[in-house]
Design a protein around this motif. Structure first.
Motif, PDB file in Angstrom:
ATOM      1  N   ASP A 152      -5.233  -0.868   6.417  1.00  0.00           N
ATOM      2  CA  ASP A 152      -5.844   0.114   5.510  1.00  0.00           C
ATOM      3  C   ASP A 152      -5.086   0.110   4.189  1.00  0.00           C
ATOM      4  O   ASP A 152      -4.008   0.684   4.069  1.00  0.00           O
ATOM      5  CB  ASP A 152      -5.820   1.502   6.149  1.00  0.00           C
ATOM      6  CG  ASP A 152      -6.505   2.567   5.312  1.00  0.00           C
ATOM      7  OD1 ASP A 152      -6.856   2.294   4.146  1.00  0.00           O
ATOM      8  OD2 ASP A 152      -6.684   3.676   5.836  1.00  0.00           O
ATOM      9  N   ARG A 153      -5.682  -0.532   3.174  1.00  0.00           N
ATOM     10  CA  ARG A 153      -5.002  -0.685   1.893  1.00  0.00           C
ATOM     11  C   ARG A 153      -4.762   0.657   1.216  1.00  0.00           C
ATOM     12  O   ARG A 153      -3.716   0.882   0.609  1.00  0.00           O
ATOM     13  CB  ARG A 153      -5.804  -1.606   0.977  1.00  0.00           C
ATOM     14  CG  ARG A 153      -5.097  -1.843  -0.329  1.00  0.00           C
ATOM     15  CD  ARG A 153      -5.870  -2.761  -1.222  1.00  0.00           C
ATOM     16  NE  ARG A 153      -5.294  -2.707  -2.544  1.00  0.00           N
ATOM     17  CZ  ARG A 153      -5.038  -3.747  -3.278  1.00  0.00           C
ATOM     18  NH1 ARG A 153      -5.308  -4.944  -2.835  1.00  0.00           N
ATOM     19  NH2 ARG A 153      -4.525  -3.618  -4.480  1.00  0.00           N
ATOM     20  N   SER A 154      -5.699   1.567   1.305  1.00  0.00           N
ATOM     21  CA  SER A 154      -5.548   2.875   0.672  1.00  0.00           C
ATOM     22  C   SER A 154      -4.371   3.640   1.266  1.00  0.00           C
ATOM     23  O   SER A 154      -3.553   4.216   0.547  1.00  0.00           O
ATOM     24  CB  SER A 154      -6.842   3.679   0.831  1.00  0.00           C
ATOM     25  OG  SER A 154      -6.706   4.950   0.267  1.00  0.00           O
ATOM     26  N   GLU A 172      -1.153   1.951   0.166  1.00  0.00           N
ATOM     27  CA  GLU A 172      -0.806   2.263  -1.220  1.00  0.00           C
ATOM     28  C   GLU A 172      -0.175   3.652  -1.327  1.00  0.00           C
ATOM     29  O   GLU A 172       0.831   3.830  -2.011  1.00  0.00           O
ATOM     30  CB  GLU A 172      -2.047   2.180  -2.100  1.00  0.00           C
ATOM     31  CG  GLU A 172      -1.723   2.317  -3.569  1.00  0.00           C
ATOM     32  CD  GLU A 172      -2.917   2.005  -4.460  1.00  0.00           C
ATOM     33  OE1 GLU A 172      -2.746   2.157  -5.682  1.00  0.00           O
ATOM     34  OE2 GLU A 172      -3.979   1.606  -3.960  1.00  0.00           O
ATOM     35  N   THR A 173      -0.737   4.607  -0.616  1.00  0.00           N
ATOM     36  CA  THR A 173      -0.166   5.961  -0.605  1.00  0.00           C
ATOM     37  C   THR A 173       1.245   5.949  -0.044  1.00  0.00           C
ATOM     38  O   THR A 173       2.152   6.581  -0.587  1.00  0.00           O
ATOM     39  CB  THR A 173      -1.062   6.901   0.227  1.00  0.00           C
ATOM     40  OG1 THR A 173      -2.356   6.943  -0.368  1.00  0.00           O
ATOM     41  CG2 THR A 173      -0.488   8.302   0.304  1.00  0.00           C
TER      42      THR A 173
END
Length: 79
Positions: free
Chosen positions: A50-52, A55-56
Motif C-alpha cells: 500500500d503506497r499511500s 508514504e504516510t
C-alpha cells in the motif's frame, strides 16, 4: 517496496562539510565550483504494497527521527 529519502540542509543554513568539499575540490584543481551542499540518502525496505500507507509511514519516520526538520528538508521517492 523500497523508499529512498533524500535529506539536505535548508537554504540559508550553513553547510561546513559542503564548504570543506568545495575547498578541497579547488585544491585538487577543479576550478569553477562555487558552492557545494552535502546531504544524506537513506533507503528503506518496507513490508506491504500500500503506497499511500507507506508514504504516510515514511513521512512520520522523517518527522520523528530521520530528519531534523528545523534545519533540514527531505524528499521521498519510491523505487
Amino acid at each position: 517496496m523500497k523508499a529512498r529519502v533524500h535529506i539536505m540542509l535548508k537554504d540559508g543554513v550553513l553547510d561546513p562539510q559542503g564548504e570543506a568539499v568545495r575547498h578541497a575540490l579547488g585544491t585538487l584543481g577543479f576550478e569553477g565550483v562555487t558552492g557545494v551542499r552535502q546531504g544524506k540518502v537513506i533507503e528503506l525496505d518496507l513490508a506491504g504494497e500500500d503506497r499511500s500507507a507507506a508514504e504516510t509511514q515514511v513521512k512520520a519516520m522523517c518527522e520523528k527521527l530521520l530528519s531534523n526538520t528545523v534545519i533540514e528538508k527531505y524528499s521521498i521517492e519510491f523505487i
